[in-house]
Write a protein that holds these residues in place. Structure first.
Motif, PDB file in Angstrom:
ATOM      1  N   TYR A 187     -38.820  -5.444  46.895  1.00  0.00           N
ATOM      2  CA  TYR A 187     -38.224  -5.770  45.586  1.00  0.00           C
ATOM      3  C   TYR A 187     -37.129  -4.752  45.266  1.00  0.00           C
ATOM      4  O   TYR A 187     -37.111  -3.622  45.786  1.00  0.00           O
ATOM      5  N   VAL A 188     -36.210  -5.148  44.417  1.00  0.00           N
ATOM      6  CA  VAL A 188     -35.156  -4.256  43.940  1.00  0.00           C
ATOM      7  C   VAL A 188     -34.985  -4.506  42.444  1.00  0.00           C
ATOM      8  O   VAL A 188     -35.113  -5.640  41.975  1.00  0.00           O
ATOM      9  N   VAL A 189     -34.743  -3.443  41.687  1.00  0.00           N
ATOM     10  CA  VAL A 189     -34.595  -3.553  40.232  1.00  0.00           C
ATOM     11  C   VAL A 189     -33.142  -3.275  39.857  1.00  0.00           C
ATOM     12  O   VAL A 189     -32.532  -2.330  40.366  1.00  0.00           O
ATOM     13  N   GLN A 190     -32.590  -4.095  38.994  1.00  0.00           N
ATOM     14  CA  GLN A 190     -31.228  -3.858  38.497  1.00  0.00           C
ATOM     15  C   GLN A 190     -31.177  -4.118  36.992  1.00  0.00           C
ATOM     16  O   GLN A 190     -32.052  -4.780  36.444  1.00  0.00           O
ATOM     17  N   MET A 191     -30.138  -3.591  36.360  1.00  0.00           N
ATOM     18  CA  MET A 191     -30.036  -3.719  34.909  1.00  0.00           C
ATOM     19  C   MET A 191     -28.575  -3.697  34.494  1.00  0.00           C
ATOM     20  O   MET A 191     -27.702  -3.299  35.247  1.00  0.00           O
ATOM     21  N   LYS A 192     -28.309  -4.131  33.264  1.00  0.00           N
ATOM     22  CA  LYS A 192     -26.942  -4.185  32.762  1.00  0.00           C
ATOM     23  C   LYS A 192     -26.596  -3.015  31.859  1.00  0.00           C
ATOM     24  O   LYS A 192     -25.437  -2.713  31.639  1.00  0.00           O
ATOM     25  N   ASP A 193     -27.609  -2.329  31.344  1.00  0.00           N
ATOM     26  CA  ASP A 193     -27.325  -1.218  30.436  1.00  0.00           C
ATOM     27  C   ASP A 193     -28.493  -0.255  30.426  1.00  0.00           C
ATOM     28  O   ASP A 193     -29.599  -0.579  30.883  1.00  0.00           O
ATOM     29  N   ARG A 194     -28.249   0.952  29.930  1.00  0.00           N
ATOM     30  CA  ARG A 194     -29.306   1.951  29.833  1.00  0.00           C
ATOM     31  C   ARG A 194     -30.215   1.666  28.639  1.00  0.00           C
ATOM     32  O   ARG A 194     -29.816   1.009  27.691  1.00  0.00           O
ATOM     33  N   LEU A 195     -31.405   2.222  28.720  1.00  0.00           N
ATOM     34  CA  LEU A 195     -32.360   2.094  27.628  1.00  0.00           C
ATOM     35  C   LEU A 195     -32.160   3.269  26.684  1.00  0.00           C
ATOM     36  O   LEU A 195     -32.260   4.422  27.096  1.00  0.00           O
ATOM     37  N   HIS A 196     -31.841   3.002  25.434  1.00  0.00           N
ATOM     38  CA  HIS A 196     -31.563   4.060  24.467  1.00  0.00           C
ATOM     39  C   HIS A 196     -32.776   4.292  23.576  1.00  0.00           C
ATOM     40  O   HIS A 196     -33.770   3.574  23.642  1.00  0.00           O
ATOM     41  N   GLU A 197     -32.666   5.303  22.724  1.00  0.00           N
ATOM     42  CA  GLU A 197     -33.820   5.715  21.914  1.00  0.00           C
ATOM     43  C   GLU A 197     -34.322   4.594  21.015  1.00  0.00           C
ATOM     44  O   GLU A 197     -35.536   4.361  20.908  1.00  0.00           O
ATOM     45  N   TYR A 224     -42.807  -2.236  32.573  1.00  0.00           N
ATOM     46  CA  TYR A 224     -41.391  -2.334  32.216  1.00  0.00           C
ATOM     47  C   TYR A 224     -40.711  -0.961  32.298  1.00  0.00           C
ATOM     48  O   TYR A 224     -39.633  -0.814  32.884  1.00  0.00           O
ATOM     49  N   LEU A 225     -41.351   0.062  31.723  1.00  0.00           N
ATOM     50  CA  LEU A 225     -40.776   1.409  31.739  1.00  0.00           C
ATOM     51  C   LEU A 225     -40.712   1.976  33.149  1.00  0.00           C
ATOM     52  O   LEU A 225     -39.778   2.694  33.511  1.00  0.00           O
ATOM     53  N   THR A 226     -41.711   1.642  33.975  1.00  0.00           N
ATOM     54  CA  THR A 226     -41.708   2.103  35.370  1.00  0.00           C
ATOM     55  C   THR A 226     -40.546   1.497  36.141  1.00  0.00           C
ATOM     56  O   THR A 226     -39.829   2.196  36.868  1.00  0.00           O
ATOM     57  N   LEU A 227     -40.352   0.203  35.977  1.00  0.00           N
ATOM     58  CA  LEU A 227     -39.245  -0.471  36.667  1.00  0.00           C
ATOM     59  C   LEU A 227     -37.896   0.048  36.165  1.00  0.00           C
ATOM     60  O   LEU A 227     -36.950   0.206  36.944  1.00  0.00           O
ATOM     61  N   TRP A 228     -37.818   0.319  34.865  1.00  0.00           N
ATOM     62  CA  TRP A 228     -36.558   0.821  34.302  1.00  0.00           C
ATOM     63  C   TRP A 228     -36.224   2.202  34.865  1.00  0.00           C
ATOM     64  O   TRP A 228     -35.083   2.508  35.197  1.00  0.00           O
ATOM     65  N   ALA A 229     -37.260   3.068  34.987  1.00  0.00           N
ATOM     66  CA  ALA A 229     -37.046   4.403  35.554  1.00  0.00           C
ATOM     67  C   ALA A 229     -36.586   4.306  37.005  1.00  0.00           C
ATOM     68  O   ALA A 229     -35.736   5.069  37.454  1.00  0.00           O
ATOM     69  N   GLU A 230     -37.142   3.361  37.752  1.00  0.00           N
ATOM     70  CA  GLU A 230     -36.720   3.153  39.137  1.00  0.00           C
ATOM     71  C   GLU A 230     -35.257   2.726  39.215  1.00  0.00           C
ATOM     72  O   GLU A 230     -34.490   3.203  40.043  1.00  0.00           O
ATOM     73  N   ALA A 231     -34.878   1.820  38.338  1.00  0.00           N
ATOM     74  CA  ALA A 231     -33.507   1.303  38.354  1.00  0.00           C
ATOM     75  C   ALA A 231     -32.487   2.386  38.015  1.00  0.00           C
ATOM     76  O   ALA A 231     -31.395   2.427  38.589  1.00  0.00           O
ATOM     77  N   ILE A 290     -35.668  -9.873  43.320  1.00  0.00           N
ATOM     78  CA  ILE A 290     -34.685  -9.153  42.502  1.00  0.00           C
ATOM     79  C   ILE A 290     -35.150  -9.230  41.057  1.00  0.00           C
ATOM     80  O   ILE A 290     -35.205 -10.311  40.462  1.00  0.00           O
ATOM     81  N   TYR A 291     -35.516  -8.075  40.506  1.00  0.00           N
ATOM     82  CA  TYR A 291     -35.971  -8.011  39.118  1.00  0.00           C
ATOM     83  C   TYR A 291     -34.815  -7.491  38.250  1.00  0.00           C
ATOM     84  O   TYR A 291     -34.415  -6.334  38.370  1.00  0.00           O
ATOM     85  N   GLU A 292     -34.296  -8.352  37.396  1.00  0.00           N
ATOM     86  CA  GLU A 292     -33.210  -7.961  36.504  1.00  0.00           C
ATOM     87  C   GLU A 292     -33.790  -7.670  35.122  1.00  0.00           C
ATOM     88  O   GLU A 292     -34.214  -8.580  34.415  1.00  0.00           O
ATOM     89  N   LEU A 293     -33.785  -6.401  34.759  1.00  0.00           N
ATOM     90  CA  LEU A 293     -34.347  -6.005  33.468  1.00  0.00           C
ATOM     91  C   LEU A 293     -33.350  -6.285  32.353  1.00  0.00           C
ATOM     92  O   LEU A 293     -32.138  -6.103  32.523  1.00  0.00           O
ATOM     93  N   ARG A 294     -33.858  -6.691  31.239  1.00  0.00           N
ATOM     94  CA  ARG A 294     -33.014  -6.982  30.076  1.00  0.00           C
ATOM     95  C   ARG A 294     -33.444  -6.118  28.904  1.00  0.00           C
ATOM     96  O   ARG A 294     -34.631  -5.820  28.736  1.00  0.00           O
ATOM     97  N   LYS A 295     -32.459  -5.743  28.094  1.00  0.00           N
ATOM     98  CA  LYS A 295     -32.758  -4.906  26.930  1.00  0.00           C
ATOM     99  C   LYS A 295     -33.544  -5.703  25.890  1.00  0.00           C
ATOM    100  O   LYS A 295     -33.355  -6.911  25.763  1.00  0.00           O
ATOM    101  N   PRO A 296     -34.398  -5.025  25.140  1.00  0.00           N
ATOM    102  CA  PRO A 296     -35.101  -5.727  24.051  1.00  0.00           C
ATOM    103  C   PRO A 296     -34.116  -6.092  22.943  1.00  0.00           C
ATOM    104  O   PRO A 296     -33.000  -5.579  22.889  1.00  0.00           O
ATOM    105  N   ARG A 324     -21.512  -1.660  31.892  1.00  0.00           N
ATOM    106  CA  ARG A 324     -22.651  -1.483  30.991  1.00  0.00           C
ATOM    107  C   ARG A 324     -22.324  -2.011  29.605  1.00  0.00           C
ATOM    108  O   ARG A 324     -21.183  -2.014  29.170  1.00  0.00           O
ATOM    109  N   GLY A 325     -23.370  -2.366  28.868  1.00  0.00           N
ATOM    110  CA  GLY A 325     -23.199  -2.777  27.467  1.00  0.00           C
ATOM    111  C   GLY A 325     -22.937  -4.251  27.343  1.00  0.00           C
ATOM    112  O   GLY A 325     -22.394  -4.892  28.228  1.00  0.00           O
TER     113      GLY A 325
END
Length: 470
Positions: free
Chosen positions: A12-22, A44-51, A104-110, A185-186
């Motif tokens: 598996y591979v993790v990708q994302m479009k933007d960083r996770l902010h506070e 979710y947080l584990t996959l985000w840290a990997e990405a 392919i796991y594409e993470l999305r922002k909340p 990003r963004g």
């Protein structure tokens, strides 16, 4: 039956479009976690840290690794993954090649806090937390704001502060810089962050020029109006000319095709002003940095007033008697303003100073040296820039004079290439001068002896001739 769809050896591979902010983390913890549970939240947080921490090809891992990281069996991870997909925090894709499978796991922002409480998800949260707890959580994301009911907005619009430059001032900008923005990003859409008044463009005149069969209600929508006035501002299009472009674009459609209109306007611009699209420049020195408030009287005050009320581009044109400003000079000006954060007035002084001492040539290396020094000295106002320029010019003049006098003191002879001399202590320079004088006198003595003997011989011959005549 997860084993039919997912195996521990599957990669598996993790990708994302933007960083996770506070704020995103707070939303996940307080709003999403009660709905999806702590295990899905942890996944979710584990996959985000990997990405975020594994760029490039190193991002591919086996699901066995994920099992070790979370301490959960694969069937449990599969169930938690489905929760993330269902609530919109993840999209899953499968790629098959030979006997291998890659997910392919594409993470999305909340959602934003406002978006969440306007969504139906808030109903589920209300039922999960209860009335009192729900209200406390919602208040956690509430910002205390002062009422603007009796306040007058004085925010400047984009076209009040910036202007589109004359074609002679345009800097080359390839269309490829606009492409490839999908992976940036963004998620904020273009133009959302600033207002645009369009006060200089007569929108009513444009509408009046359109034929009756054109749907003017479409053109009266705020979004369309903003786009049209923005295009007119950037590409210098008059209302009647824009009317023709809209007629060509909307001829076979009820709605305005914004992309087609933009292409039409850009094509017209390229035909008129070659391939160089417009650039932007500040009109003048920012108001809080203006020091010449009263009517200038002395020559110095007049220069301050000129530098503060002229853009660097206009000044370069004035220096060239209205001739086209070279693209290289334009790049230097933008470089000074963007990279060294120098204000327009300070850039004016810097440019004028360089042109004065460098035979009207604006060179990047020279500009960088001075800009670096001024930036480190935090030069913000025109007066400060003029003072430091005067001091630099004085130092430069003294150095040149000293250098010239040093060359002349070395005497004549063959013309030599100027050599850089290190500054020496005074006592050492005096000693060096004495040694040089002694050397010169000793060098002259051997050459003087033959001349003296020759003259004695000539005098003796003249004496003999005189005695014979007697």
């Amino acid at each position: 039956m997860h084993w039919k769809e997912l195996l521990p050896i599957d990669r598996y591979v993790v990708q994302m479009k933007d960083r996770l902010h506070e704020t995103d983390r707070d939303v996940l913890t307080l709003l999403y976690q009660p709905l999806i549970g702590s295990l899905a939240y942890s996944l979710y947080l584990t996959l985000w840290a990997e990405a975020e921490g594994s760029p490039g090809a190193d991002r591919e891992r086996k699901h066995q690794t994920l099992m070790v990281l979370t301490g959960q069996p694969l069937d449990q991870l599969f169930q938690e993954r489905k929760k993330l997909e269902a609530i919109g925090l993840m999209a899953a894709y499968r790629e098959k090649s030979d006997d291998e499978v890659l997910y392919i796991y594409e993470l999305r922002k909340p959602l934003t806090p406002a978006g969440f409480f306007q969504d139906d998800l808030s109903v589920f949260l209300y039922n999960r937390l209860g009335k009192e707890q729900f209200r406390r959580v919602r208040d956690r994301f509430t910002i205390d704001r002062k009422s603007l009911e009796n306040a007058e907005e004085v925010t400047r619009s984009f076209d009040e502060v910036f202007k589109s430059l004359h074609q002679s001032e345009m800097v080359s900008y390839d269309e490829e810089f606009r492409s490839g923005t999908d992976n940036l990003r963004g998620g904020q859409k273009a133009g959302e962050g600033y207002s645009f008044s369009g006060s200089e463009f007569d929108y009513d005149l444009m509408l009046a020029d359109l034929p009756p069969f054109i749907n003017k209600e479409t053109l009266s929508k705020e979004k369309v109006k903003r786009t049209v006035t923005q295009l007119a501002f950037v590409y210098k299009v008059e209302p009647l000319e824009m009317s023709k472009f809209i007629q060509d674009t909307i001829l076979h459609e009820d709605d305005l095709d914004v992309a087609a209109l933009r292409k039409q306007v850009q094509r017209r611009y390229r035909m008129l002003y070659s391939q160089n699209p417009p650039s932007l420049a500040l009109r003048r020195q920012p108001a809080h940095l203006v020091t010449q408030q009263k009517e200038p009287e002395t020559e110095s005050e007049k220069m301050v007033h000129y530098y503060e009320n002229t853009s660097p581009m206009e000044m370069l044109q004035n220096v060239s008697d209205g001739a086209k400003v070279p693209p290289a000079d334009m790049e230097i000006v933008e470089h000074l303003m963007m990279d060294y954060r120098l204000s327009p007035g300070v850039v004016n002084v810097l440019i004028d100073y360089i042109l004065m001492i460098n035979e009207m040539k604006l060179t990047k290396g020279f500009a960088d040296k001075i800009a670096g020094q001024w930036s480190r000295k935090n030069i913000k106002t025109v007066k400060d820039a003029m003072e430091i320029a005067k001091q630099e010019y004085k130092n430069r003049k003294e150095f040149t004079k000293a250098k010239k006098e040093g060359r002349m003191s070395q005497g004549g002879g063959a013309r030599k290439k100027p050599v850089r001399r290190e500054r020496l202590p005074k006592w050492l320079e005096d000693q060096k001068t004495r040694e040089s004088d002694d050397g010169k006198s000793s060098d002259a003595a051997p050459g003087a002896a033959p001349d003296l003997e020759k003259k004695k011989e000539e005098l003796a011959k003249l004496k003999q001739k005189y005695q014979k005549k007697k």
